[in-house]
Design a protein around this motif. Structure first.
Motif, PDB file in Angstrom:
ATOM      1  N   TRP A 118      64.052 169.940  36.652  1.00  0.00           N
ATOM      2  CA  TRP A 118      63.807 171.381  36.524  1.00  0.00           C
ATOM      3  C   TRP A 118      63.696 172.053  37.894  1.00  0.00           C
ATOM      4  CZ3 TRP A 118      65.441 169.797  32.486  1.00  0.00           C
ATOM      5  CH2 TRP A 118      64.758 169.107  31.481  1.00  0.00           C
TER       6      TRP A 118
ATOM      7  N   GLN B  46      62.199 173.335  27.016  1.00  0.00           N
ATOM      8  CA  GLN B  46      63.215 173.482  28.040  1.00  0.00           C
ATOM      9  C   GLN B  46      64.413 174.271  27.536  1.00  0.00           C
ATOM     10  OE1 GLN B  46      62.648 172.960  31.056  1.00  0.00           O
ATOM     11  NE2 GLN B  46      64.665 173.581  31.793  1.00  0.00           N
TER      12      GLN B  46
ATOM     13  N   ARG C 153      57.041 177.675  39.723  1.00  0.00           N
ATOM     14  CA  ARG C 153      57.310 176.666  38.693  1.00  0.00           C
ATOM     15  C   ARG C 153      56.530 175.383  38.968  1.00  0.00           C
ATOM     16  NH1 ARG C 153      63.123 175.768  35.964  1.00  0.00           N
ATOM     17  NH2 ARG C 153      62.530 177.890  35.374  1.00  0.00           N
TER      18      ARG C 153
END
Length: 204
Positions: free
Chosen positions: A96, A160, A175
């Motif tokens: 990610w 996700q 994040r």
């Protein structure tokens, strides 16, 4: 041969794939056609056929790239060495943070494309199943019960996919700041400072 082609070095297969990627992620699969690609690259369409038999072969190459980069890398990160579930989760979370490991733009484009392509939808379903199995096995490795592991894996996958579909934009720093909380939600335990420090060492 077109004089336009003579005036510049012959393009590589990667050049065509890169241009196709931009068109796919910007405008969808219907926009990925030989003539517009050639115009974008500044060559005649005959240059395309040095590398691909037809448009379908190009699209197949794009799908293979998606499978290798996104699903392949994701599975590999779930299988990477980890001392505990938090470290295993941070290994997965590399995907990610690093677009070279997992390309969210490409994943979204493939999901949109699959809505009108049953064969691609079947491939997408297989990829999602492969990701689910990999995440489930990651939890099983650290002692979670089978049903619990499956539910936690699906929670991660659906979260996700939601991030991707909603095209959520967050800075890398923000994040990362959320990740200890996400790990606590997904695993039931919060990572230690040592776990976090080892992750941060990879990502500055």
């Amino acid at each position: 041969m077109d004089t336009q082609d003579i005036a510049r070095p012959r393009l590589s297969e990667e050049d065509w794939l890169a241009a196709a990627y931009e068109m796919l992620t910007e405008s969808g699969v219907e926009a990925v056609k030989v003539m517009p690609l050639a115009k974008r690259l500044g060559v005649s369409r005959t240059s395309f056929y040095w590398h691909f038999t037809d448009r379908e072969e190009l699209l197949e190459a794009m799908v293979r790239r998606w499978e290798e980069r996104n699903t392949g890398n994701l599975v590999a990160r779930t299988e990477a060495y980890a001392e505990n579930i938090a470290e295993a989760m941070f290994n997965l979370f590399d995907c990610w943070i690093d677009p070279d490991l997992f390309d969210a733009r490409l994943d979204l484009a493939i999901r949109n494309w699959a809505r009108n392509d049953s064969n691609l939808q079947a491939q997408l379903d297989q990829a999602d199943t492969r990701r689910e199995h990999a995440m489930t096995n990651m939890f099983l490795r650290f002692g979670y019960q089978k049903q619990d592991a499956l539910i936690r894996a699906r929670t991660m996958i659906y979260t996700q996919i939601g991030y991707i579909s909603m095209q959520v934009h967050e800075s890398k720093e923000y994040r990362i700041s959320l990740m200890p909380g996400w790990i606590e939600v997904f695993t039931g335990s919060r990572p230690t400072q040592r776990d976090l420090d080892r992750f941060l060492a990879r990502h500055g």
